[in-house]
Structures are given as structure tokens and as C-alpha cells.
Enzyme design. Structure first.
Site, PDB file in Angstrom:
ATOM      1  N   ASP A   1     -16.390 -55.904  -4.736  1.00 11.46           N
ATOM      2  CA  ASP A   1     -16.869 -55.898  -6.122  1.00 11.46           C
ATOM      3  C   ASP A   1     -18.266 -55.294  -6.250  1.00 11.46           C
ATOM      4  O   ASP A   1     -19.055 -55.305  -5.304  1.00 11.46           O
ATOM      5  CB  ASP A   1     -16.955 -57.338  -6.656  1.00 11.46           C
ATOM      6  CG  ASP A   1     -15.596 -57.956  -6.907  1.00 11.46           C
ATOM      7  OD1 ASP A   1     -14.574 -57.406  -6.463  1.00 11.46           O
ATOM      8  OD2 ASP A   1     -15.576 -59.028  -7.554  1.00 11.46           O
ATOM      9  N   ASP A   2     -18.546 -54.858  -7.455  1.00  8.62           N
ATOM     10  CA  ASP A   2     -19.903 -54.536  -7.955  1.00  8.62           C
ATOM     11  C   ASP A   2     -20.392 -53.131  -7.640  1.00  8.62           C
ATOM     12  O   ASP A   2     -21.447 -52.729  -8.098  1.00  8.62           O
ATOM     13  CB  ASP A   2     -20.965 -55.533  -7.461  1.00  8.62           C
ATOM     14  CG  ASP A   2     -20.681 -56.961  -7.882  1.00  8.62           C
ATOM     15  OD1 ASP A   2     -19.726 -57.167  -8.659  1.00  8.62           O
ATOM     16  OD2 ASP A   2     -21.400 -57.871  -7.431  1.00  8.62           O
TER      17      ASP A   2
ATOM     18  N   HIS B   1     -18.439 -58.169  -1.604  1.00 10.81           N
ATOM     19  CA  HIS B   1     -19.284 -57.397  -2.525  1.00 10.81           C
ATOM     20  C   HIS B   1     -19.950 -56.247  -1.772  1.00 10.81           C
ATOM     21  O   HIS B   1     -20.643 -56.489  -0.779  1.00 10.81           O
ATOM     22  CB  HIS B   1     -20.361 -58.308  -3.130  1.00 10.81           C
ATOM     23  CG  HIS B   1     -19.798 -59.427  -3.950  1.00 10.81           C
ATOM     24  ND1 HIS B   1     -19.330 -60.594  -3.388  1.00 10.81           N
ATOM     25  CD2 HIS B   1     -19.614 -59.553  -5.291  1.00 10.81           C
ATOM     26  CE1 HIS B   1     -18.877 -61.386  -4.346  1.00 10.81           C
ATOM     27  NE2 HIS B   1     -19.041 -60.787  -5.520  1.00 10.81           N
TER      28      HIS B   1
ATOM     29  N   HIS C   1     -14.159 -53.529 -13.057  1.00  7.61           N
ATOM     30  CA  HIS C   1     -15.031 -54.719 -13.028  1.00  7.61           C
ATOM     31  C   HIS C   1     -15.888 -54.775 -14.297  1.00  7.61           C
ATOM     32  O   HIS C   1     -16.974 -55.334 -14.307  1.00  7.61           O
ATOM     33  CB  HIS C   1     -15.919 -54.653 -11.775  1.00  7.61           C
ATOM     34  CG  HIS C   1     -16.467 -55.977 -11.324  1.00  7.61           C
ATOM     35  ND1 HIS C   1     -15.762 -57.158 -11.339  1.00  7.61           N
ATOM     36  CD2 HIS C   1     -17.696 -56.322 -10.825  1.00  7.61           C
ATOM     37  CE1 HIS C   1     -16.520 -58.149 -10.878  1.00  7.61           C
ATOM     38  NE2 HIS C   1     -17.698 -57.670 -10.572  1.00  7.61           N
TER      39      HIS C   1
ATOM     40  N   HIS D   1     -22.293 -55.393 -15.426  1.00  6.28           N
ATOM     41  CA  HIS D   1     -22.001 -56.676 -14.781  1.00  6.28           C
ATOM     42  C   HIS D   1     -22.416 -57.813 -15.703  1.00  6.28           C
ATOM     43  O   HIS D   1     -23.466 -58.409 -15.557  1.00  6.28           O
ATOM     44  CB  HIS D   1     -22.700 -56.767 -13.422  1.00  6.28           C
ATOM     45  CG  HIS D   1     -21.977 -57.665 -12.476  1.00  6.28           C
ATOM     46  ND1 HIS D   1     -22.225 -59.004 -12.397  1.00  6.28           N
ATOM     47  CD2 HIS D   1     -20.980 -57.424 -11.605  1.00  6.28           C
ATOM     48  CE1 HIS D   1     -21.428 -59.542 -11.503  1.00  6.28           C
ATOM     49  NE2 HIS D   1     -20.648 -58.595 -11.001  1.00  6.28           N
TER      50      HIS D   1
HETATM   51 NI    NI Z   1     -19.227 -58.854  -9.620  1.00  8.57          NI
END
Ligand code: NI
Length: 233
Positions: A44-45, A192, A95, A99
Site C-alpha cells: 500500500d501507499d 507498505h 488506494h 491518503h
Molecule cells: Ni495506506
């Protein structure tokens, strides 16, 4: 607004149990029912200019595939990385645009942001993302149906394999052992690739790829994992 918050830090994520109070609403995916030893690594991210390429090289070395949940904002900043992720056989998931905690945003606004991020990803990869993971695992239940109408699965992660790689700078050993101790066929593993020093995470992924590979596990994309489940496991 009533929101459901399933953070990596939260009690739910740490419960390790299925079917108990506080479980996500219907339609949310956190593991797949498969008999074969298949798992989905998810990052993620990102994309991140330092760590995403390191992971891509690692995955290639082990002939493993993974899913990268990128944000729209970072997709704009590092388009070549999103293109590369897809070109190397991995899945690009959505995603969100930035964020953001989506549990406090009206469901229609969340869907608009997801759709916008999805269009950015599709422009680069030629493929519309099929999976969305809300930042912080936070969402209002109403978005699940709305996103389903847009052909998105809302995907969280398997509690028992929660690497907690983004909390309190865990060591390589801690990250790897949390995954290895809780792994099972159909697990969706949360990691991540952006935010702070991800070096220990990359080293942990190296260890997980080696050890689970030796146990006969295969590393597939979320689409592949869900297709396997839909075909009867
Ligand atoms: Ni995230």
C-alpha cells in the site's frame, strides 16, 4: 456519519478471529477460501521511487506476483513506476486519490475519488483497477455497494498475517515472523512500500518469499486469488 474503521492498529485487525462481532459488512474481502497454497502480497501507499523498484526486483527474482495499492496522487508523481508494476505482471489496485480517511466522507464523494484515481491508473496501465483498499481500512459500509456497482471489490487484509510493518519501526525479524506465523492458503498480506524507512520491510519480504516458497506457497495477484476462489478454490 457512521463509519467503520478497521485500522491496522485497531482491535478488529488484531482479533484474529472470523465471524465475530465487528467483522466487515458483506462484500468486503479479507481472505480467499482456497485449498491450494496461494497467497497475495499487497503493498500500500506507493509507488515509492526507492522501495517499489527494490520490491519489483525481489519479486522478479522469486517469480512472484503481487498487488500494489497505489494512490492517485503518487500515480501522478511517479507514472513510470505504475506502468512498470503492471508491465512486470503485477496488479495495480486503487488506494484512493490521496491518503485520506474515507470513513467521514459522504459515500458518493468517496466513490468519486476512487473513480478519479482509477482513471489515472487505467490511463497508464490500460486496465481498470478491480480492487480498492481504503486508506487506514476506514470506510462507511454504504461505499461497499456503491463501489460494487462500479465493479470494484473492497479488499482489506488477513488479520492473522498483519505484518504491522508501518507501526513503530519493526525489525525485519518482527515483520517476517508475524507473516510466517499467521500465514494460510488464501491469505492477503498487508505491507507498505511507502512512508518512512521501508528497508526492514523489503528484507522481510525477501525472507517471506524464500521461506514460503520452500513450503510450496505461490504468490499471486488478488485477481488470480479471487478467480481461484470463484472457481471453487
Ligand atoms: Ni495506506
Amino acid at each position: 456519519m457512521l463509519g467503520l474503521v478497521l485500522s491496522a492498529e485497531g482491535a478488529l485487525a488484531g482479533s484474529g478471529q472470523s465471524g465475530e462481532e465487528g467483522m466487515p459488512p458483506p462484500g468486503v474481502i479479507w481472505e480467499a477460501r482456497v485449498r491450494e497454497p496461494l497467497v497475495a502480497l499487497t503493498f500500500d501507499d506507493g509507488p515509492d521511487p526507492v522501495y517499489t523498484p527494490q520490491l519489483l526486483e525481489l519479486l522478479q527474482r522469486y517469480s512472484a506476483r503481487a498487488t500494489f495499492f497505489v494512490t492517485g496522487r503518487r500515480t501522478q508523481e511517479y507514472p513510470h513506476l505504475v506502468t512498470r508494476i503492471a508491465a512486470e505482471g503485477h496488479q495495480v489496485g486503487n488506494h484512493g486519490l490521496e491518503h485520506k480517511d474515507y470513513s467521514s466522507l459522504p459515500p458518493e464523494a468517496v466513490v468519486a475519488e476512487v473513480t478519479q484515481a482509477g482513471a489515472m491508473i487505467q490511463e497508464l496501465t490500460g486496465k481498470r483497477p478491480s480492487v480498492f483498499r481504503p486508506p487506514f481500512g476506514a470506510f462507511a459500509p454504504a461505499v461497499v455497494d456503491l463501489l460494487e456497482q462500479q465493479h470494484y471489490h473492497l479488499v482489506l487484509w488477513t488479520w492473522s498475517t498483519n505484518s504491522q510493518d508501518s507501526l513503530d519501526n519493526p525489525s525485519t525479524e518482527e515483520i517476517a515472523s508475524r507473516i510466517l506465523q499467521g500465514v494460510k492458503p488464501g491469505a492477503i498480506i498487508l505491507l507498505h512500500d511507502h512512508g518512512g524507512d521501508r528497508g526492514p520491510m523489503v528484507a522481510a519480504v525477501d525472507r517471506v518469499l524464500a521461506e514460503l516458497g520452500a513450503q510450496g506457497y505461490q504468490f499471486v495477484t488478488l485477481d488470480e486469488l479471487l478467480a481461484k476462489e470463484a472457481a471453487g478454490g
